[in-house]
Design a protein around this motif. Sequence first.
Motif, PDB file in Angstrom:
ATOM      1  N   HIS A  84       0.762   3.699  10.048  1.00 36.39           N
ATOM      2  CA  HIS A  84       0.848   4.038   8.628  1.00 36.39           C
ATOM      3  C   HIS A  84       1.509   5.397   8.440  1.00 36.39           C
ATOM      4  CE1 HIS A  84      -0.206   4.339   4.404  1.00 36.39           C
ATOM      5  NE2 HIS A  84      -0.759   5.506   4.659  1.00 36.39           N
ATOM      6  N   ARG A  85       1.131   6.356   9.242  1.00 39.94           N
ATOM      7  CA  ARG A  85       1.706   7.697   9.129  1.00 39.94           C
ATOM      8  C   ARG A  85       3.199   7.698   9.415  1.00 39.94           C
ATOM      9  NH1 ARG A  85      -3.400  10.318  11.969  1.00 39.94           N
ATOM     10  NH2 ARG A  85      -4.661  10.597  10.112  1.00 39.94           N
ATOM     11  N   ARG A  86       3.600   6.861  10.374  1.00 40.38           N
ATOM     12  CA  ARG A  86       5.031   6.785  10.655  1.00 40.38           C
ATOM     13  C   ARG A  86       5.789   6.158   9.503  1.00 40.38           C
ATOM     14  NH1 ARG A  86       5.296   3.846  16.203  1.00 40.38           N
ATOM     15  NH2 ARG A  86       3.247   3.317  15.500  1.00 40.38           N
ATOM     16  N   LEU A  87       5.173   5.189   8.830  1.00 39.65           N
ATOM     17  CA  LEU A  87       5.846   4.491   7.743  1.00 39.65           C
ATOM     18  C   LEU A  87       5.820   5.247   6.426  1.00 39.65           C
ATOM     19  CD1 LEU A  87       4.562   0.872   8.440  1.00 39.65           C
ATOM     20  CD2 LEU A  87       6.794   1.831   9.011  1.00 39.65           C
ATOM     21  N   ALA A  88       4.794   6.028   6.241  1.00 37.44           N
ATOM     22  CA  ALA A  88       4.661   6.745   4.968  1.00 37.44           C
ATOM     23  C   ALA A  88       5.454   8.044   5.012  1.00 37.44           C
ATOM     24  CB  ALA A  88       3.192   7.031   4.684  1.00 37.44           C
ATOM     25  N   ALA A  89       6.290   8.248   4.038  1.00 36.40           N
ATOM     26  CA  ALA A  89       7.080   9.475   3.991  1.00 36.40           C
ATOM     27  C   ALA A  89       6.192  10.679   3.723  1.00 36.40           C
ATOM     28  CB  ALA A  89       8.157   9.366   2.923  1.00 36.40           C
ATOM     29  N   GLU A  90       5.212  10.480   2.879  1.00 39.45           N
ATOM     30  CA  GLU A  90       4.266  11.545   2.587  1.00 39.45           C
ATOM     31  C   GLU A  90       2.962  10.906   2.123  1.00 39.45           C
ATOM     32  OE1 GLU A  90       5.427  13.021  -1.770  1.00 39.45           O
ATOM     33  OE2 GLU A  90       6.916  13.441  -0.224  1.00 39.45           O
ATOM     34  N   PRO A  91       1.856  11.624   2.250  1.00 40.29           N
ATOM     35  CA  PRO A  91       0.566  11.046   1.849  1.00 40.29           C
ATOM     36  C   PRO A  91       0.557  10.766   0.348  1.00 40.29           C
ATOM     37  CG  PRO A  91       0.320  13.359   2.385  1.00 40.29           C
ATOM     38  CD  PRO A  91       1.723  12.981   2.728  1.00 40.29           C
ATOM     39  N   PRO A  92      -0.213   9.751  -0.058  1.00 35.72           N
ATOM     40  CA  PRO A  92      -0.287   9.434  -1.484  1.00 35.72           C
ATOM     41  C   PRO A  92      -0.889  10.598  -2.262  1.00 35.72           C
ATOM     42  CG  PRO A  92      -1.942   8.210  -0.271  1.00 35.72           C
ATOM     43  CD  PRO A  92      -1.081   8.904   0.734  1.00 35.72           C
ATOM     44  N   VAL A  93      -0.377  10.776  -3.451  1.00 38.08           N
ATOM     45  CA  VAL A  93      -0.866  11.843  -4.309  1.00 38.08           C
ATOM     46  C   VAL A  93      -1.995  11.282  -5.148  1.00 38.08           C
ATOM     47  CG1 VAL A  93      -0.237  13.450  -6.145  1.00 38.08           C
ATOM     48  CG2 VAL A  93       1.417  12.874  -4.354  1.00 38.08           C
ATOM     49  N   GLY A  94      -3.146  11.917  -5.072  1.00 36.58           N
ATOM     50  CA  GLY A  94      -4.303  11.454  -5.832  1.00 36.58           C
ATOM     51  C   GLY A  94      -4.323  12.074  -7.218  1.00 36.58           C
ATOM     52  N   GLU A  95      -5.223  11.582  -8.013  1.00 35.79           N
ATOM     53  CA  GLU A  95      -5.403  12.155  -9.344  1.00 35.79           C
ATOM     54  C   GLU A  95      -6.100  13.500  -9.214  1.00 35.79           C
ATOM     55  OE1 GLU A  95      -7.462   9.458 -11.898  1.00 35.79           O
ATOM     56  OE2 GLU A  95      -6.223   7.777 -11.301  1.00 35.79           O
ATOM     57  N   PRO A  96      -5.896  14.389 -10.175  1.00 36.15           N
ATOM     58  CA  PRO A  96      -6.569  15.685 -10.113  1.00 36.15           C
ATOM     59  C   PRO A  96      -8.091  15.512 -10.085  1.00 36.15           C
ATOM     60  CG  PRO A  96      -5.027  15.587 -11.965  1.00 36.15           C
ATOM     61  CD  PRO A  96      -5.064  14.230 -11.341  1.00 36.15           C
ATOM     62  N   ALA A  97      -8.734  16.365  -9.339  1.00 35.09           N
ATOM     63  CA  ALA A  97     -10.188  16.294  -9.231  1.00 35.09           C
ATOM     64  C   ALA A  97     -10.828  16.698 -10.548  1.00 35.09           C
ATOM     65  CB  ALA A  97     -10.675  17.217  -8.124  1.00 35.09           C
ATOM     66  N   SER A  98     -11.733  15.856 -11.011  1.00 35.28           N
ATOM     67  CA  SER A  98     -12.422  16.188 -12.247  1.00 35.28           C
ATOM     68  C   SER A  98     -13.905  16.412 -12.017  1.00 35.28           C
ATOM     69  CB  SER A  98     -12.228  15.057 -13.270  1.00 35.28           C
ATOM     70  OG  SER A  98     -12.748  13.849 -12.752  1.00 35.28           O
ATOM     71  N   ASN A  99     -14.409  15.970 -10.880  1.00 36.71           N
ATOM     72  CA  ASN A  99     -15.843  16.089 -10.644  1.00 36.71           C
ATOM     73  C   ASN A  99     -16.183  16.811  -9.345  1.00 36.71           C
ATOM     74  OD1 ASN A  99     -15.101  14.210  -8.770  1.00 36.71           O
ATOM     75  ND2 ASN A  99     -16.089  12.493  -9.780  1.00 36.71           N
ATOM     76  N   GLY A 100     -15.194  17.317  -8.633  1.00 39.27           N
ATOM     77  CA  GLY A 100     -15.459  18.059  -7.409  1.00 39.27           C
ATOM     78  C   GLY A 100     -15.544  17.217  -6.157  1.00 39.27           C
ATOM     79  N   TYR A 101     -15.625  15.898  -6.295  1.00 41.94           N
ATOM     80  CA  TYR A 101     -15.747  15.052  -5.107  1.00 41.94           C
ATOM     81  C   TYR A 101     -14.521  15.166  -4.212  1.00 41.94           C
ATOM     82  CZ  TYR A 101     -19.779  12.763  -7.237  1.00 41.94           C
ATOM     83  OH  TYR A 101     -20.996  12.502  -7.789  1.00 41.94           O
ATOM     84  N   GLU A 102     -13.354  15.274  -4.823  1.00 44.03           N
ATOM     85  CA  GLU A 102     -12.138  15.357  -4.026  1.00 44.03           C
ATOM     86  C   GLU A 102     -12.138  16.624  -3.175  1.00 44.03           C
ATOM     87  OE1 GLU A 102     -12.254  14.334  -7.149  1.00 44.03           O
ATOM     88  OE2 GLU A 102     -11.349  12.344  -7.084  1.00 44.03           O
ATOM     89  N   GLN A 103     -12.607  17.734  -3.754  1.00 42.31           N
ATOM     90  CA  GLN A 103     -12.660  18.975  -2.986  1.00 42.31           C
ATOM     91  C   GLN A 103     -13.641  18.852  -1.820  1.00 42.31           C
ATOM     92  OE1 GLN A 103     -12.999  18.913  -6.372  1.00 42.31           O
ATOM     93  NE2 GLN A 103     -11.888  20.607  -7.293  1.00 42.31           N
ATOM     94  N   VAL A 104     -14.783  18.246  -2.088  1.00 45.44           N
ATOM     95  CA  VAL A 104     -15.787  18.064  -1.037  1.00 45.44           C
ATOM     96  C   VAL A 104     -15.216  17.193   0.073  1.00 45.44           C
ATOM     97  CG1 VAL A 104     -18.026  17.023  -0.500  1.00 45.44           C
ATOM     98  CG2 VAL A 104     -17.770  18.445  -2.541  1.00 45.44           C
ATOM     99  N   HIS A 105     -14.576  16.085  -0.295  1.00 47.79           N
ATOM    100  CA  HIS A 105     -14.007  15.197   0.720  1.00 47.79           C
ATOM    101  C   HIS A 105     -12.867  15.867   1.475  1.00 47.79           C
ATOM    102  CE1 HIS A 105     -16.404  11.622   0.196  1.00 47.79           C
ATOM    103  NE2 HIS A 105     -16.326  11.782  -1.111  1.00 47.79           N
ATOM    104  N   ALA A 106     -12.052  16.671   0.771  1.00 46.22           N
ATOM    105  CA  ALA A 106     -10.968  17.389   1.450  1.00 46.22           C
ATOM    106  C   ALA A 106     -11.541  18.402   2.436  1.00 46.22           C
ATOM    107  CB  ALA A 106     -10.075  18.082   0.420  1.00 46.22           C
ATOM    108  N   ALA A 107     -12.575  19.122   2.024  1.00 50.46           N
ATOM    109  CA  ALA A 107     -13.198  20.094   2.924  1.00 50.46           C
ATOM    110  C   ALA A 107     -13.823  19.390   4.119  1.00 50.46           C
ATOM    111  CB  ALA A 107     -14.250  20.912   2.175  1.00 50.46           C
TER     112      ALA A 107
END
Length: 173
Positions: A84-107
């Motif tokens: 998948h990494r070889r095929l994907a030019a760049e990682p998918p862009v997610g929606e902006p975090a509105s509840n903090g879960y994205e930051q927690v998962h990124a950390a």
Amino acid sequence: MGTSTAARERFTRLYEQHYWAVVRYLQRRLRDQDAARDAAAEVFTITWRRLHDVPDEALPWLYATARNVLANSQRSRNRRLRLHRRLAAEPPVGEPASNGYEQVHAALASLSDADQEILRLAAWEDLKPAQIAEALGCTANAASVRLHRARERFGTALRDVDRSETMEVSSDR
């Protein structure tokens, strides 16, 4: 080869008491209900075969078995990820975090696999250090130290994620 009634009853009790906890444990790691149920079936197949090894407090043992099942399937997932990494030019862009879960998962994702697992066992599975120790195959003292250090690294990673998002927002202005 006959199976004792006591063994069947014990297995049935273990299955009824812990099936959904094991499925949830696996689903949080696999993020796929069907894959989690398949893996749970494998966990309970192993449990049946090794019923004599299952301690009275079975849940940490079941989690350790689930970790082994996940490790065995991780190799094939890693091959798919590399493709998948070889095929994907760049990682998918997610929606902006509105509840903090994205930051927690990124950390969390920025931490080592060992740190991620011990934090998940403590936070998601609500295990105490002695139970974490059993699931990880270490002493309770070692589990406590590892958990403390993982929490510190997670706090640092969360601050780093927050700082990078703050910098992105200010550069967009």
